[in-house]
Scaffold this active site. Structure first.
Site, PDB file in Angstrom:
ATOM      1  N   ARG A   1      -9.869  35.134 -19.664  1.00  0.00           N
ATOM      2  CA  ARG A   1      -8.673  34.338 -19.361  1.00  0.00           C
ATOM      3  C   ARG A   1      -8.998  32.843 -19.325  1.00  0.00           C
ATOM      4  O   ARG A   1      -8.184  32.012 -19.755  1.00  0.00           O
ATOM      5  CB  ARG A   1      -8.035  34.798 -18.048  1.00  0.00           C
TER       6      ARG A   1
ATOM      7  N   LYS B   1      -4.060  29.255 -16.712  1.00  0.00           N
ATOM      8  CA  LYS B   1      -4.321  28.861 -15.313  1.00  0.00           C
ATOM      9  C   LYS B   1      -4.700  27.380 -15.288  1.00  0.00           C
ATOM     10  O   LYS B   1      -5.873  27.001 -15.253  1.00  0.00           O
ATOM     11  CB  LYS B   1      -5.419  29.757 -14.727  1.00  0.00           C
TER      12      LYS B   1
ATOM     13  N   GLU C   1       7.513  35.018 -11.585  1.00  0.00           N
ATOM     14  CA  GLU C   1       6.421  35.393 -10.688  1.00  0.00           C
ATOM     15  C   GLU C   1       6.558  34.740  -9.340  1.00  0.00           C
ATOM     16  O   GLU C   1       7.486  33.961  -9.089  1.00  0.00           O
ATOM     17  CB  GLU C   1       5.052  35.176 -11.322  1.00  0.00           C
TER      18      GLU C   1
HETATM   19  N1  PLP Z   1       0.067  34.124 -11.023  1.00  0.00           N
HETATM   20  C1  PLP Z   1      -0.401  32.934 -10.649  1.00  0.00           C
HETATM   21  C2  PLP Z   1       0.441  31.744 -10.898  1.00  0.00           C
HETATM   22  C3  PLP Z   1      -1.661  32.828 -10.026  1.00  0.00           C
HETATM   23  O1  PLP Z   1      -2.129  31.654  -9.623  1.00  0.00           O
HETATM   24  C4  PLP Z   1      -2.418  34.003  -9.822  1.00  0.00           C
HETATM   25  C5  PLP Z   1      -3.739  33.927  -9.227  1.00  0.00           C
HETATM   26  O2  PLP Z   1      -4.723  33.927  -9.888  1.00  0.00           O
HETATM   27  C6  PLP Z   1      -1.879  35.216 -10.239  1.00  0.00           C
HETATM   28  C7  PLP Z   1      -0.633  35.254 -10.834  1.00  0.00           C
HETATM   29  C8  PLP Z   1      -2.650  36.484 -10.072  1.00  0.00           C
HETATM   30  O3  PLP Z   1      -3.647  36.612 -11.036  1.00  0.00           O
HETATM   31  P1  PLP Z   1      -4.942  37.443 -10.757  1.00  0.00           P
HETATM   32  O4  PLP Z   1      -4.518  38.798 -10.369  1.00  0.00           O
HETATM   33  O5  PLP Z   1      -5.679  37.447 -12.036  1.00  0.00           O
HETATM   34  O6  PLP Z   1      -5.688  36.747  -9.674  1.00  0.00           O
HETATM   35  C1  COI Z   2      -5.973  33.599  -7.032  1.00  0.00           C
HETATM   36  O1  COI Z   2      -5.358  34.556  -6.597  1.00  0.00           O
HETATM   37  O2  COI Z   2      -7.140  33.691  -7.415  1.00  0.00           O
HETATM   38  C2  COI Z   2      -5.367  32.294  -7.130  1.00  0.00           C
HETATM   39  O3  COI Z   2      -5.865  31.504  -7.869  1.00  0.00           O
HETATM   40  C3  COI Z   2      -4.193  32.029  -6.338  1.00  0.00           C
HETATM   41  C4  COI Z   2      -4.121  30.702  -5.677  1.00  0.00           C
HETATM   42  C5  COI Z   2      -4.998  30.545  -4.497  1.00  0.00           C
HETATM   43  C6  COI Z   2      -4.099  29.545  -6.592  1.00  0.00           C
END
Ligand code: PLP
Ligand code: COI
Length: 339
Positions: A81, A184, A220
């Site tokens: 990612r 991200k 989201e």
């Molecule tokens: N959506 C956003 C905007 C986020 O910042 C995060 C955190 O990482 C997620 C979703 C969840 O992603 P993940 O499950 O890969 O941590």
């Molecule tokens: C995560 O869940 O890893 C995130 O990045 C969420 C947030 C703290 C930005």
């Protein structure tokens, strides 16, 4: 010093650790991995990461398992990612092997900060990549730095595994319809701060964003994806303005393993009237149950937890995910990197 940490009382915050690891990209290639005991970086005042927002990051976790071993959850998925985010912002892509080596090194060097099994806490790993070349023209930089630091954390939502209230705020978007939402990118979070603070002041734990084009579908949930349980199926938004959550992907697999149908599709706001459970999911949020969703501008309220408890499917999914991360149950999908 680790003796002084109240592991069970940790919140989702920053605690200093011993080392971070870094790597620089210049002349078309990544250099050697460096280890630093300083939490500061020396950055050029004209770095593209500072003024044109060439900044991307990741978030993943390491856990101390039941057997005492450290497990990093879905390391390669995060590496992939970060590469997607870099591609989106025309930044140098970090090779998967380099990313994995650096994360493992950062965790091992700070092993004493991996919270003990049973504490409910984990070691949060934060890789950040940003443009470092000095330029003022708006064009992609030629030099980049990747820094990986770690910090022990507790639950993201103060309430822990208890339903919270979230809200829809129709006057705010965090990303544009064909913008940077699927990567991200630091700027996405900057754009979410005002709505997030407003929501917190009003007593909500997060903002549930709608699709920025039509404002018809769920997108989201602040820093996490959204899923719901409807007629026994796991439903989660399909949208190109949301981050593809690795936790959500894992939960979809676990839902399938449990015999649930999984639907990744548009979810209209009105469908909230017909869902049985909902949760925010992400590395930090894990699977945080949602008890109520208030649509601030329309005045609509969707009450999902009448008794103040998480729903049974959300609870089962949460427990299953945690059990895999903590080495309590077999990791049949090969998600953990065991150190
Ligand atoms: N959506 C956003 C905007 C986020 O910042 C995060 C955190 O990482 C997620 C979703 C969840 O992603 P993940 O499950 O890969 O941590
Ligand atoms: C995560 O869940 O890893 C995130 O990045 C969420 C947030 C703290 C930005």
């Amino acid at each position: 010093m680790d003796n002084e940490i109240d592991w069970g009382g940790l919140s989702f915050g920053y605690l200093p650790t011993d080392y971070n690891v870094r790597c620089h990209y210049a002349d078309g290639k990544w250099g050697e991995i460096e280890v630093s005991d300083s939490p500061f970086i020396n950055v050029h005042i004209a770095a593209t990461g500072l003024h044109y927002g060439q900044e991307i990051f990741e978030g993943l976790k390491a856990f101390r398992g039941k057997d005492g071993k450290i497990r990093i959850f879905r390391l390669e998925e995060n590496a992939k990612r970060l590469r997607e985010s870099a591609k989106g912002l025309l930044m140098a892509q970090v090779p998967i092997e380099l990313f994995c080596e650096m994360v493992i090194k950062a965790v091992k060097l700070n092993e004493r900060f991996v919270p003990p099994y049973g504490s409910g806490a984990s070691l949060y790993i934060r890789p950040i990549e940003f443009g470092t070349s000095a330029q003022v023209g708006v064009k992609p930089g030629s030099e980049y730095t990747l820094v990986i630091f770690v910090t022990p954390v507790g639950p993201y939502f103060k309430s822990g595994f208890k339903p919270t209230k979230i809200c829809i705020m129709r006057q705010y978007d965090r990303v544009a319809p064909r913008g940077t939402g699927r990567w991200k990118v630091g700027g996405n979070y900057a754009a979410s701060l005002e709505a997030g603070e407003k929501a917190h002041e009003m007593g909500y734990s997060a903002v549930l964003y709608l699709d920025p084009k039509e404002k018809k579908y769920l997108d989201e949930c602040g820093p996490a994806n959204f899923f719901a349980i409807k007629d026994g199926a796991y439903i989660t938004p399909a949208s190109d303005s949301i981050l593809p959550s690795i936790t959500n992907k894992s939960l979809m697999q676990l839902a399938r393993d449990m015999g649930l149908e999984v639907q990744q599709r548009h979810i209209a706001v009105e469908e909230l009237n017909d869902i049985e459970e909902a949760a925010a999911c992400g590395t930090a949020a894990v699977a945080s149950p949602i008890g109520e969703i208030d649509d601030i501008d329309t005045g609509d309220k969707y009450v999902l937890s009448k008794d103040g408890n998480p729903g049974p499917v959300t609870t089962a999914l949460y427990n299953k995910l945690r059990a895999i991360q903590l080495g309590e149950e077999e990791d049949v999908h090969g998600w953990n990197t065991i150190l």
